[in-house]
Enzyme design. Structure first.
Site, PDB file in Angstrom:
ATOM      1  N   GLY A   1       0.835  -1.193   0.000  1.00 19.75           N
ATOM      2  CA  GLY A   1       0.000   0.000   0.000  1.00 19.75           C
ATOM      3  C   GLY A   1       0.871   1.244   0.000  1.00 19.75           C
ATOM      4  O   GLY A   1       1.186   1.801   1.048  1.00 19.75           O
TER       5      GLY A   1
ATOM      6  N   GLY B   1       0.650   4.488  -0.545  1.00 19.80           N
ATOM      7  CA  GLY B   1      -0.013   5.780  -0.591  1.00 19.80           C
ATOM      8  C   GLY B   1       0.788   6.788   0.200  1.00 19.80           C
ATOM      9  O   GLY B   1       2.025   6.766   0.189  1.00 19.80           O
TER      10      GLY B   1
ATOM     11  N   GLY C   1       2.492   4.667   3.428  1.00 21.10           N
ATOM     12  CA  GLY C   1       3.485   3.708   2.935  1.00 21.10           C
ATOM     13  C   GLY C   1       4.581   4.374   2.128  1.00 21.10           C
ATOM     14  O   GLY C   1       5.757   4.018   2.239  1.00 21.10           O
TER      15      GLY C   1
ATOM     16  N   ASN D   1      -4.981   3.456  11.464  1.00 16.55           N
ATOM     17  CA  ASN D   1      -5.740   4.043  12.561  1.00 16.55           C
ATOM     18  C   ASN D   1      -6.863   3.108  13.001  1.00 16.55           C
ATOM     19  O   ASN D   1      -7.287   2.232  12.253  1.00 16.55           O
ATOM     20  CB  ASN D   1      -6.353   5.380  12.128  1.00 16.55           C
ATOM     21  CG  ASN D   1      -5.320   6.479  11.979  1.00 16.55           C
ATOM     22  OD1 ASN D   1      -4.368   6.549  12.757  1.00 16.55           O
ATOM     23  ND2 ASN D   1      -5.495   7.341  10.991  1.00 16.55           N
TER      24      ASN D   1
ATOM     25  N   LYS E   1      -4.482   7.008  20.524  1.00 17.51           N
ATOM     26  CA  LYS E   1      -4.491   7.637  19.196  1.00 17.51           C
ATOM     27  C   LYS E   1      -5.900   8.088  18.817  1.00 17.51           C
ATOM     28  O   LYS E   1      -6.078   9.081  18.104  1.00 17.51           O
ATOM     29  CB  LYS E   1      -3.948   6.652  18.162  1.00 17.51           C
ATOM     30  CG  LYS E   1      -3.834   7.238  16.744  1.00 17.51           C
ATOM     31  CD  LYS E   1      -2.643   8.164  16.605  1.00 17.51           C
ATOM     32  CE  LYS E   1      -2.616   8.864  15.243  1.00 17.51           C
ATOM     33  NZ  LYS E   1      -2.461   7.952  14.101  1.00 17.51           N
TER      34      LYS E   1
ATOM     35  N   ASN F   1      -7.909  11.108  16.610  1.00 19.24           N
ATOM     36  CA  ASN F   1      -8.574  10.704  15.373  1.00 19.24           C
ATOM     37  C   ASN F   1     -10.085  10.875  15.408  1.00 19.24           C
ATOM     38  O   ASN F   1     -10.685  11.240  14.393  1.00 19.24           O
ATOM     39  CB  ASN F   1      -8.237   9.242  15.054  1.00 19.24           C
ATOM     40  CG  ASN F   1      -6.895   9.099  14.363  1.00 19.24           C
ATOM     41  OD1 ASN F   1      -6.520   9.922  13.553  1.00 19.24           O
ATOM     42  ND2 ASN F   1      -6.162   8.049  14.699  1.00 19.24           N
TER      43      ASN F   1
ATOM     44  N   ASN G   1     -10.769  13.739  12.474  1.00 19.05           N
ATOM     45  CA  ASN G   1     -11.134  13.063  11.227  1.00 19.05           C
ATOM     46  C   ASN G   1     -12.600  13.287  10.905  1.00 19.05           C
ATOM     47  O   ASN G   1     -12.961  13.699   9.800  1.00 19.05           O
ATOM     48  CB  ASN G   1     -10.814  11.573  11.322  1.00 19.05           C
ATOM     49  CG  ASN G   1      -9.420  11.238  10.844  1.00 19.05           C
ATOM     50  OD1 ASN G   1      -9.123  11.286   9.663  1.00 19.05           O
ATOM     51  ND2 ASN G   1      -8.544  10.898  11.787  1.00 19.05           N
TER      52      ASN G   1
ATOM     53  N   SER H   1      -6.824  12.495   7.145  1.00 15.29           N
ATOM     54  CA  SER H   1      -6.907  11.487   6.081  1.00 15.29           C
ATOM     55  C   SER H   1      -8.349  11.169   5.702  1.00 15.29           C
ATOM     56  O   SER H   1      -8.632  10.875   4.530  1.00 15.29           O
ATOM     57  CB  SER H   1      -6.186  10.211   6.520  1.00 15.29           C
ATOM     58  OG  SER H   1      -6.775   9.675   7.691  1.00 15.29           O
TER      59      SER H   1
ATOM     60  N   GLU I   1     -13.142   5.195   6.973  1.00 16.72           N
ATOM     61  CA  GLU I   1     -12.757   4.163   7.944  1.00 16.72           C
ATOM     62  C   GLU I   1     -13.627   4.263   9.211  1.00 16.72           C
ATOM     63  O   GLU I   1     -13.125   4.443  10.320  1.00 16.72           O
ATOM     64  CB  GLU I   1     -11.280   4.295   8.291  1.00 16.72           C
ATOM     65  CG  GLU I   1     -10.356   4.041   7.105  1.00 16.72           C
ATOM     66  CD  GLU I   1      -8.893   4.130   7.486  1.00 16.72           C
ATOM     67  OE1 GLU I   1      -8.242   3.075   7.573  1.00 16.72           O
ATOM     68  OE2 GLU I   1      -8.406   5.238   7.716  1.00 16.72           O
TER      69      GLU I   1
END
Length: 320
Positions: free
Chosen positions: A15, A17, A20, A111, A201, A205, A209, A271, A283
């Site tokens: 991955g 992106g 990565g 995440n 975390k 997030n 997000n 993200s 997600e």
């Protein structure tokens, strides 16, 4: 081939992106043998390489890139760093198995909560599965082009595998993983409790997000308005309450610390907003549904997070 004291580990990126690509470039720049698996961007990266525009590190280009469009073409890798979204984890298992050396360590740079559980069922027991929490402002600007605004730390914890019952061996593997990033000039910590680290975390997030999508705002406008500031703090407080109910402690003043750090960050679109913009699945399961279910089972409802989750489900369904 398996890494030895004399032979540095071979690293595979599953991955390529923003996440990565960034960590892959930094590791390759540090001298590691890094191999990148790509799908739609394979031709662009094979032709022009990976370009990293980094505020802290400057303009970096990795060219040529050891790039592959199929996992079966990759050499066996001692470490596999998974930078793909959690929404594609079940599809990644065959590629991970194909690219893994014997006894390889698979590190999910993702995440959310319990993201390792579903993938664990699809992997051989011989592979080590770890979780990595990335504290970074980074996004993909185009095929093979990565914009890095700030930060870059990675916290690493062991999830499951052949040494699950051997605490010293687990710690050694986690330290090896953290050592990769330190060698690349990045802060990295070994986490004794991966589940606790994932809850920590989520304190960042969950509010940023979701609100970036719901309100169409990046971090600076969110931090500049009193109403959104109060909502962010309330959402953070609910995450902390949920973590405590599930038996996971938080460092004193942790939410306040993250709030102040965000005030000092450059303006950043999280993200999830980029996924929304590109009409990719959000997600929501990893970042919202699973923490909500865990906290609810522990007798701790999180009503503001529940409302945010429900609104995001509507937006996600309509967007796609």
């Amino acid at each position: 081939m398996t890494a030895t004291a004399e032979q540095p580990p071979r690293i595979g990126i599953i991955g390529t992106g923003a996440i990565g690509g960034f960590y892959g470039v930094m590791l390759a720049r540090a001298g590691f043998d890094v191999h990148f698996l790509l799908r739609s961007e394979f031709c662009a990266v094979a032709e022009r390489g990976l370009q990293l525009h980094s505020a802290p590190f400057g303009a970096l280009t990795l060219n040529p890139v050891q790039a592959y469009s199929r996992a079966e073409d990759m050499p066996p890798c001692d470490w596999l760093l998974v930078g793909a979204k959690t929404t594609s984890n079940s599809e990644l298992a065959p590629a991970i198995i194909q690219a893994a050396a014997a006894g390889a360590k698979v590190l999910l740079l993702q995440n959310g909560l319990d993201v390792e559980d579903g993938l664990r069922e699809l992997l051989p027991d011989s592979l080590h599965l770890l979780g990595g929490l990335c504290f970074i402002c980074v996004h993909r600007a185009g095929p093979g082009i990565i914009e890095h605004q700030a930060l870059g730390a990675v916290h690493v914890g062991y999830h499951s595998g052949p040494v699950m019952a051997d605490a010293p061996a687990r710690q050694q593997i986690v330290e090896q993983g953290a050592g990769l990033f330190r060698t690349a000039g990045l802060d990295s910590q070994a986490m004794a409790n991966l589940q606790q680290a994932r809850w920590q975390k989520l304190v960042w997030n969950v509010p940023y997000n979701g609100l970036s999508v719901l309100l169409g705002a990046s971090t600076s406008p969110l931090m500049a308005d009193q109403h959104s500031r109060e909502l962010i703090q309330a959402l953070m407080a609910e995450v902390v309450q949920g973590a405590l109910a599930c038996g996971h402690s938080m460092p004193p003043g942790y939410a306040e610390h993250l709030f102040k750090v965000t005030e000092k960050m450059p303006d950043y679109w999280p993200s999830m907003y980029h996924d929304f913009l590109q009409q990719r699945p959000l997600e929501l399961a990893a970042i919202y549904a699973r923490p909500l279910a865990s906290a609810r089972a522990a007798g701790c409802p999180m009503p503001k997070i529940e409302a945010l989750y429900q609104a995001l489900c509507f937006i996600d369904g309509r967007n796609r």
